[in-house]
Design a protein around this motif. Structure first.
Motif, short mmCIF file in Angstrom:
data_model
loop_
_atom_site.label_atom_id
_atom_site.label_comp_id
_atom_site.label_asym_id
_atom_site.label_seq_id
_atom_site.Cartn_x
_atom_site.Cartn_y
_atom_site.Cartn_z
N LYS A 225 0.83 -1.21 0.00
CA LYS A 225 0.00 0.00 0.00
C LYS A 225 0.86 1.26 0.00
O LYS A 225 0.55 2.24 -0.69
CB LYS A 225 -0.91 0.00 1.24
N THR A 226 1.96 1.22 0.75
CA THR A 226 2.85 2.39 0.80
C THR A 226 3.58 2.57 -0.53
O THR A 226 3.77 3.70 -1.00
CB THR A 226 3.85 2.24 1.96
N TYR A 228 2.41 1.75 -3.41
CA TYR A 228 1.41 2.28 -4.33
C TYR A 228 1.26 3.79 -4.12
O TYR A 228 1.16 4.56 -5.10
CB TYR A 228 0.08 1.58 -4.10
N LYS A 229 1.23 4.22 -2.88
CA LYS A 229 1.14 5.65 -2.58
C LYS A 229 2.35 6.40 -3.14
O LYS A 229 2.20 7.45 -3.78
CB LYS A 229 1.06 5.85 -1.06
N ALA A 230 3.54 5.84 -2.93
CA ALA A 230 4.77 6.48 -3.43
C ALA A 230 4.80 6.52 -4.95
O ALA A 230 5.22 7.51 -5.56
CB ALA A 230 5.99 5.75 -2.89
N ASN A 232 2.35 6.72 -7.01
CA ASN A 232 1.37 7.65 -7.56
C ASN A 232 1.59 9.09 -7.13
O ASN A 232 0.89 9.99 -7.61
CB ASN A 232 -0.04 7.20 -7.16
N SER A 233 2.53 9.28 -6.23
CA SER A 233 2.79 10.64 -5.74
C SER A 233 3.54 11.48 -6.77
O SER A 233 4.47 11.01 -7.42
CB SER A 233 3.60 10.57 -4.44
N TYR A 240 9.53 7.00 3.11
CA TYR A 240 8.19 6.54 3.46
C TYR A 240 8.30 5.41 4.48
O TYR A 240 8.35 4.23 4.11
CB TYR A 240 7.46 6.02 2.22
#
Length: 276
Positions: A225-226, A228-230, A232-233, A240
């Motif tokens: 999940k992290t 994926y966040k990174a 798309n950032s 992170y």
């Protein structure tokens, strides 16, 4: 347009979780591993294609990248996940143990990064995500060689971000704390030397304490999940941390004197050891 992610070390653990997570969110996933012919599950998931890649074999890296670009036209994100832990009493280690650990965790990561950069520069875009560790900024006993590799990657990435920012290439370090994967089993190699017995009691107790942390930890999905966040950032944020223990330890390492922090680590990892 559907984006494409290249992930190293997807045969198990965090790498497999990342591949699955991105597949479920409709990314093209280039899942790489040393022996994809032995994989029986990932290739049946949507948007996933397997490629042979060994991070210590530069020819296999270049071939994999070329094949992935041929199949998907473009690579948007690379996740440097492949790695393992060489752990134990440092005096028991041999040169080959240390060399192998750095070959995979540091030089392998650098190899993949170096070979993807021409593609990212050409596109004036791209994201490199390194799966480092909370152990890249703090340390625990028995992990001296492993920590050496993760601290090296942290420094490498921190410097590299300056060089790549003018090309709109982002560098991000995802730093898990304890995660319940086979890192504490199949992906660990314990230094062995029966001729050195003086450390045995200390090693037995501290190793058991660190293993317990892995058994009680959250699963690799939290790392996926992290990532994926990174991925798309749009920011150039470098670090992170993942998991409550990671954030807590890193905050304390900043806020309290090193001597206090060292005593705190000792009280947890060396619990049960009679120093007398």
């Amino acid at each position: 347009m559907i984006k494409t992610i290249l992930i190293t070390g997807t045969s198990s653990g965090i790498g497999r979780a990342i591949a699955t997570y991105f597949s479920e969110r409709n990314w093209n996933v280039a899942a790489t591993m040393r022996k994809p012919d032995k994989e029986t599950e990932l290739q049946h998931l949507k948007n996933i294609k397997l490629y042979p890649l060994d991070v210590v074999d530069q020819n296999s890296i270049q071939t994999a990248i070329n094949d992935i670009i041929k199949d998907f036209d473009k690579i948007d994100v690379v996740v440097n996940n492949a790695g393992y832990g060489a752990v134990g009493i440092f005096e028991k280690s041999e040169h080959k143990d240390i060399q192998k650990q750095f070959d995979v965790n540091v030089f392998g990561l650098m190899n993949v990064t170096r070979y993807i950069l021409p593609h990212f520069r050409k596109n004036h875009n791209g994201t490199i995500i390194n799966i480092t560790s909370v152990g890249g900024r703090i340390t625990f006993p028995l992990y001296s060689v492993y920590h050496g590799t993760k601290w090296a990657v942290e420094g490498f990435a921190e410097a590299l971000q300056f060089e790549l920012k003018p090309f709109n290439i982002k560098v991000k370090n995802v730093e898990p704390g304890a995660i319940k994967t086979d890192f504490y089993d199949r992906s660990q190699e314990l230094f062995q030397n029966p001729e050195i017995a003086d450390y045995d009691d200390y090693e037995k107790i501290t190793f058991a304490n660190t293993q317990k942390a892995g058994k009680d930890a959250p699963g690799p999905e939290i790392v996926a999940k992290t990532v994926y966040k990174a991925a798309n950032s749009k920011s150039f944020k470098l670090r992170y941390p993942v998991g409550p223990s990671a954030g807590l330890f890193l905050m304390l390492r900043k806020l309290i004197p090193l001597s206090w922090f060292t005593k705190m680590v000792s009280s947890v990892v060396e619990r049960g050891y009679d120093k007398q």
